[in-house]
Design a protein around this motif. Structure first.
Motif, PDB file in Angstrom:
ATOM      1  N   PRO A   1     -22.324  31.455 -51.962  1.00  0.00           N
ATOM      2  CA  PRO A   1     -21.532  31.587 -53.197  1.00  0.00           C
ATOM      3  C   PRO A   1     -21.363  30.292 -53.981  1.00  0.00           C
ATOM      4  N   GLU A   2     -21.089  29.184 -53.285  1.00  0.00           N
ATOM      5  CA  GLU A   2     -20.859  27.941 -54.020  1.00  0.00           C
ATOM      6  C   GLU A   2     -22.123  27.438 -54.715  1.00  0.00           C
ATOM      7  N   ASN A   3     -23.286  27.684 -54.097  1.00  0.00           N
ATOM      8  CA  ASN A   3     -24.537  27.237 -54.694  1.00  0.00           C
ATOM      9  C   ASN A   3     -24.951  28.114 -55.874  1.00  0.00           C
ATOM     10  N   LEU A   4     -24.690  29.412 -55.785  1.00  0.00           N
ATOM     11  CA  LEU A   4     -24.960  30.292 -56.921  1.00  0.00           C
ATOM     12  C   LEU A   4     -24.058  29.937 -58.103  1.00  0.00           C
ATOM     13  N   ARG A   5     -22.802  29.700 -57.817  1.00  0.00           N
ATOM     14  CA  ARG A   5     -21.869  29.327 -58.887  1.00  0.00           C
ATOM     15  C   ARG A   5     -22.341  28.039 -59.590  1.00  0.00           C
ATOM     16  N   ALA A   6     -22.757  27.058 -58.811  1.00  0.00           N
ATOM     17  CA  ALA A   6     -23.229  25.802 -59.389  1.00  0.00           C
ATOM     18  C   ALA A   6     -24.489  26.009 -60.219  1.00  0.00           C
ATOM     19  N   LEU A   7     -25.383  26.863 -59.745  1.00  0.00           N
ATOM     20  CA  LEU A   7     -26.624  27.141 -60.486  1.00  0.00           C
ATOM     21  C   LEU A   7     -26.323  27.716 -61.862  1.00  0.00           C
ATOM     22  N   TRP A   8     -25.399  28.660 -61.921  1.00  0.00           N
ATOM     23  CA  TRP A   8     -25.040  29.306 -63.188  1.00  0.00           C
ATOM     24  C   TRP A   8     -24.269  28.342 -64.105  1.00  0.00           C
ATOM     25  N   THR A   9     -23.373  27.585 -63.529  1.00  0.00           N
ATOM     26  CA  THR A   9     -22.609  26.623 -64.319  1.00  0.00           C
ATOM     27  C   THR A   9     -23.519  25.549 -64.906  1.00  0.00           C
ATOM     28  N   ASP A  10     -24.453  25.068 -64.096  1.00  0.00           N
ATOM     29  CA  ASP A  10     -25.380  24.036 -64.559  1.00  0.00           C
ATOM     30  C   ASP A  10     -26.321  24.560 -65.637  1.00  0.00           C
ATOM     31  N   ALA A  11     -26.531  25.876 -65.674  1.00  0.00           N
ATOM     32  CA  ALA A  11     -27.367  26.477 -66.716  1.00  0.00           C
ATOM     33  C   ALA A  11     -26.612  26.647 -68.029  1.00  0.00           C
ATOM     34  N   GLY A  12     -25.343  26.224 -68.053  1.00  0.00           N
ATOM     35  CA  GLY A  12     -24.559  26.278 -69.277  1.00  0.00           C
ATOM     36  C   GLY A  12     -23.867  27.601 -69.525  1.00  0.00           C
ATOM     37  N   LEU A  13     -23.773  28.439 -68.499  1.00  0.00           N
ATOM     38  CA  LEU A  13     -23.138  29.748 -68.659  1.00  0.00           C
ATOM     39  C   LEU A  13     -21.619  29.638 -68.516  1.00  0.00           C
ATOM     40  N   ASP A  14     -20.921  30.503 -69.232  1.00  0.00           N
ATOM     41  CA  ASP A  14     -19.461  30.521 -69.228  1.00  0.00           C
ATOM     42  C   ASP A  14     -18.935  31.655 -68.353  1.00  0.00           C
ATOM     43  N   ALA A  15     -17.644  31.585 -68.013  1.00  0.00           N
ATOM     44  CA  ALA A  15     -16.948  32.639 -67.266  1.00  0.00           C
ATOM     45  C   ALA A  15     -17.730  33.056 -66.023  1.00  0.00           C
ATOM     46  N   VAL A  16     -18.176  32.068 -65.270  1.00  0.00           N
ATOM     47  CA  VAL A  16     -18.994  32.345 -64.087  1.00  0.00           C
ATOM     48  C   VAL A  16     -18.135  32.921 -62.966  1.00  0.00           C
ATOM     49  N   ALA A  17     -18.618  33.996 -62.360  1.00  0.00           N
ATOM     50  CA  ALA A  17     -17.925  34.632 -61.239  1.00  0.00           C
ATOM     51  C   ALA A  17     -18.939  34.973 -60.153  1.00  0.00           C
ATOM     52  N   VAL A  18     -18.487  34.925 -58.900  1.00  0.00           N
ATOM     53  CA  VAL A  18     -19.332  35.239 -57.751  1.00  0.00           C
ATOM     54  C   VAL A  18     -18.634  36.311 -56.919  1.00  0.00           C
ATOM     55  N   GLN A  19     -19.430  37.264 -56.399  1.00  0.00           N
ATOM     56  CA  GLN A  19     -18.850  38.411 -55.688  1.00  0.00           C
ATOM     57  C   GLN A  19     -19.757  38.824 -54.529  1.00  0.00           C
ATOM     58  N   PRO A  20     -19.202  39.080 -53.333  1.00  0.00           N
ATOM     59  CA  PRO A  20     -20.031  39.661 -52.267  1.00  0.00           C
ATOM     60  C   PRO A  20     -20.223  41.154 -52.496  1.00  0.00           C
ATOM     61  N   ILE A  21     -21.391  41.649 -52.129  1.00  0.00           N
ATOM     62  CA  ILE A  21     -21.675  43.085 -52.181  1.00  0.00           C
ATOM     63  C   ILE A  21     -22.187  43.493 -50.803  1.00  0.00           C
ATOM     64  N   ASP A  22     -21.446  44.345 -50.110  1.00  0.00           N
ATOM     65  CA  ASP A  22     -21.827  44.812 -48.784  1.00  0.00           C
ATOM     66  C   ASP A  22     -22.398  46.223 -48.856  1.00  0.00           C
ATOM     67  N   THR A  23     -23.545  46.415 -48.208  1.00  0.00           N
ATOM     68  CA  THR A  23     -24.220  47.703 -48.190  1.00  0.00           C
ATOM     69  C   THR A  23     -24.482  48.107 -46.740  1.00  0.00           C
ATOM     70  N   ALA A  24     -24.161  49.336 -46.391  1.00  0.00           N
ATOM     71  CA  ALA A  24     -24.435  49.825 -45.042  1.00  0.00           C
ATOM     72  C   ALA A  24     -25.932  50.057 -44.869  1.00  0.00           C
ATOM     73  N   THR A  25     -26.485  49.531 -43.781  1.00  0.00           N
ATOM     74  CA  THR A  25     -27.898  49.759 -43.447  1.00  0.00           C
ATOM     75  C   THR A  25     -27.936  50.445 -42.089  1.00  0.00           C
ATOM     76  N   THR A  26     -28.205  51.728 -42.084  1.00  0.00           N
ATOM     77  CA  THR A  26     -28.161  52.521 -40.863  1.00  0.00           C
ATOM     78  C   THR A  26     -29.569  52.948 -40.465  1.00  0.00           C
ATOM     79  N   PHE A  27     -29.925  52.653 -39.220  1.00  0.00           N
ATOM     80  CA  PHE A  27     -31.237  52.992 -38.687  1.00  0.00           C
ATOM     81  C   PHE A  27     -31.070  54.097 -37.645  1.00  0.00           C
ATOM     82  N   ALA A  28     -31.925  55.105 -37.708  1.00  0.00           N
ATOM     83  CA  ALA A  28     -31.788  56.266 -36.827  1.00  0.00           C
ATOM     84  C   ALA A  28     -31.916  55.884 -35.359  1.00  0.00           C
TER      85      ALA A  28
END
Length: 261
Positions: free
Chosen positions: A175-202
């Motif tokens: 998260p901290e590295n993604l935030r820095a990448l976006w901020t350094d690109a000059g983007l405003d209102a930068v936000a970072v969020q985890p997204i969890d997805t269930a991966t179920t194998f039979a």
């Protein structure tokens, strides 16, 4: 080092594409953008994110761009929607004019781009003033459990495999590295969020089989092994994973920002 092949769309889809589609839906829900916009999907791969944009975001149109002709062929076949156009192109030098898209997104791609800062600047360049620029990447270090189990087992048998472990190779996927990448690109209102997805194998075979497809770092490594070594890796994974239905989690980190007006 194992050859990281990214060309055969069906093999990639079996390996990780089926989980990326679920993550794409959560990502778009987080963005919550109005319909009618012009979208660009950079590193569209086999079209999982593009197809989800078409299904849920009500876009005026979507351009999907990727360096793999094999992936683009699958994406074109699967899209089935006149609003989608697919083109060959590199994230570091987008073959597109300035300020052409209301939303510029990238799914599970930026960590594979040799110059992510250059790519982030390009994503911002082609967005309209006040447009949304967003991306997501797997949390290889911990939260992408199907890969974490794999590399922990591979490294236990072969310490040299640590050099191929995406959790070590891709520090951007935090998260901290993604935030820095976006901020350094000059983007405003930068936000970072985890997204969890269930991966179920039979069962274990359902988990193991995709690693034999050769698409991506872990499957490429698997297929570079001798038969005996591959069998040892399979059996160590079988011993470490739960028996029966295998319920794991795939975590991605998402980042978004806006271009200046």
């Amino acid at each position: 080092m194992a050859d990281e092949i990214w060309a055969v769309g069906d093999a990639y889809d079996t390996y990780v594409g089926r989980w990326s589609r679920r993550t794409a839906a959560s990502f778009l829900g987080w963005l919550d953008l109005p319909g009618g916009g012009r979208w660009l999907d950079v590193g569209c791969g086999t079209g999982a994110l593009t197809a989800t944009i078409l299904a849920v975001a009500d876009p005026a149109g979507v351009v999907g761009l990727d360096t793999s002709e094999g992936f683009l062929a699958v994406a074109r076949t699967r899209a089935g929607d006149a609003r989608a156009v697919f083109r060959h192109g590199d994230a570091r030098s987008l073959p597109l004019p300035d300020h052409g898209f209301d939303a510029v997104v990238s799914g599970l791609t930026l960590n594979f781009v040799p110059e992510p800062a250059r790519a982030a600047a390009e994503l911002a360049r082609v967005a309209v003033p006040g447009g949304t620029v967003a991306a997501y990447v797997w949390d290889y270090a911990a939260g992408m459990e199907m890969m974490r189990y794999f590399w922990d087992a591979a490294t236990a048998l072969d310490p040299a495999a640590a050099e191929l472990d995406e959790g070590r190779r891709f520090p951007l996927c935090a998260p901290e590295n993604l935030r820095a990448l976006w901020t350094d690109a000059g983007l405003d209102a930068v936000a970072v969020q985890p997204i969890d997805t269930a991966t179920t194998f039979a069962d274990f075979d359902d988990y193991w089989r995709p690693f034999l497809g050769g698409q991506g770092p872990a499957p490429a490594y698997t297929m570079s092994l001798s038969e005996d070594h591959r069998d040892s890796l399979r059996e160590l994974l079988r011993a470490r994973l739960p028996g029966g239905v295998i319920a794991l989690t795939a975590r991605a980190w998402a980042v978004r920002g806006r271009t200046s007006h």
